[in-house]
Design a protein around this motif. Structure first.
Motif, PDB file in Angstrom:
ATOM      1  N   LEU A   1      37.277  75.680  -1.195  1.00 13.32           N
ATOM      2  CA  LEU A   1      37.384  74.236  -1.245  1.00 13.32           C
ATOM      3  C   LEU A   1      36.381  73.590  -0.294  1.00 13.32           C
ATOM      4  N   MET A   2      36.222  74.154   0.894  1.00 11.53           N
ATOM      5  CA  MET A   2      35.259  73.621   1.850  1.00 11.53           C
ATOM      6  C   MET A   2      33.840  73.676   1.286  1.00 11.53           C
ATOM      7  N   ALA A   3      33.503  74.746   0.579  1.00 10.59           N
ATOM      8  CA  ALA A   3      32.167  74.867  -0.011  1.00 10.59           C
ATOM      9  C   ALA A   3      31.921  73.744  -1.013  1.00 10.59           C
ATOM     10  N   ARG A   4      32.923  73.416  -1.796  1.00 11.91           N
ATOM     11  CA  ARG A   4      32.792  72.321  -2.755  1.00 11.91           C
ATOM     12  C   ARG A   4      32.673  70.975  -2.052  1.00 11.91           C
ATOM     13  N   VAL A   5      33.465  70.802  -0.992  1.00 14.83           N
ATOM     14  CA  VAL A   5      33.400  69.564  -0.221  1.00 14.83           C
ATOM     15  C   VAL A   5      32.004  69.392   0.372  1.00 14.83           C
ATOM     16  N   MET A   6      31.451  70.476   0.917  1.00 15.78           N
ATOM     17  CA  MET A   6      30.138  70.375   1.539  1.00 15.78           C
ATOM     18  C   MET A   6      29.039  70.147   0.504  1.00 15.78           C
ATOM     19  N   ASP A   7      29.179  70.699  -0.679  1.00 16.06           N
ATOM     20  CA  ASP A   7      28.208  70.411  -1.742  1.00 16.06           C
ATOM     21  C   ASP A   7      28.200  68.918  -2.054  1.00 16.06           C
ATOM     22  N   ALA A   8      29.387  68.323  -2.137  1.00 14.07           N
ATOM     23  CA  ALA A   8      29.485  66.885  -2.391  1.00 14.07           C
ATOM     24  C   ALA A   8      28.955  66.080  -1.201  1.00 14.07           C
ATOM     25  N   TYR A   9      29.234  66.573  -0.004  1.00 16.84           N
ATOM     26  CA  TYR A   9      28.783  65.916   1.225  1.00 16.84           C
ATOM     27  C   TYR A   9      27.259  65.867   1.273  1.00 16.84           C
TER      28      TYR A   9
END
Length: 255
Positions: free
Chosen positions: A153-161
């Motif tokens: 989930l963090m990886a997806r959040v950081m991609d969006a970030y």
């Protein structure tokens, strides 16, 4: 517009500016820029106007600081916080100034948002006086180490970030870009933003707020995922297990 940036929001900006991470960042930026009395300095992406206000204190007497930002709403905030400042609307890629107008140009977390960095550097070079200085502070988001127990989930959040930025990895190419734009005596300094907690005065807490707003505005994240991500960070805080580390870079050059 005048009602949008009210005294309460101005006070919030002032509190954020006094946090340890932000004070340290401005101090390092100021040290490299090394403003002198009598100088005329342009700040690109002047934001809340607080750095321009601090710069103005350094160039007195006889100096001048102009803040430039593309957003009229942001400029309204800067004028509210620093009424004595000069803030104008404009594009860093097409500066509304004559050639050889400034002794120095400063920018913090601005070039990463620009679609044409090289054009902005060419414009910066154009408006600088001979021997004028440019100082750019920016972030390579690949350097972020952010503790999580939800790695996917963090990886997806950081991609969006990272997608918010036109170039989330700009510092690694800026030395060459500065050289290509004609600048010499190019130097690079770095420092680390390191937080072991999520106090209101930490950059990690600000980043959580930014990430949360991105998730709320994206159809890629369900409400459950948003809650899960935020609860993970809050639990790490309760456990004393927060780790947030990010490299920032200050690049300088001379015309």
């Amino acid at each position: 517009m005048n009602d949008f940036f009210n005294p309460k929001m101005a006070a919030q900006q002032e509190r954020m500016a006094r946090t340890e991470d932000m004070m340290r960042q401005r101090s390092k930026h100021m040290r490299v820029l090394s403003p002198k009395s009598g100088e005329k300095i342009l700040e690109l992406g002047s934001g809340n106007g607080i750095f321009a206000r601090e710069l103005a204190e350094r160039v007195r007497p006889g100096g001048e600081v102009i803040g430039l930002d593309p957003s009229e709403a942001i400029l309204e905030m800067a004028r509210h916080i620093y009424p004595q400042g000069e803030f104008i609307q404009g594009d860093a890629q097409d500066l509304p100034f004559e050639d050889r107008s400034f002794d120095a140009v400063a920018a913090a977390q601005v070039f990463c948002f620009l679609k044409d960095v090289d054009q902005a550097l060419a414009e910066t070079y154009r408006v600088l006086k001979p021997q004028g200085r440019v100082v750019i502070l920016d972030t390579d988001w690949d350097t972020l180490v952010w503790r999580t127990r939800q790695p996917e989930l963090m990886a997806r959040v950081m991609d969006a970030y990272k997608a918010v930025y036109a170039n989330a990895y700009l510092p690694r190419t800026l030395p060459h870009r500065l050289s290509q734009a004609g600048f010499s005596n190019i130097k690079v300094k770095s420092f680390v933003v390191l937080n072991r907690g999520l106090g209101e005065e930490t950059y990690a807490r600000q980043s959580i707020g930014f990430a949360t707003s991105i998730m709320e505005g994206s159809p890629e994240f369900s409400k459950e995922e948003q809650t899960c991500w935020l609860e993970d960070q809050e639990q790490l805080e309760r456990n004393g297990d927060v780790f947030f580390s990010l490299n920032r870079y200050i690049l300088s050059g001379r015309k």
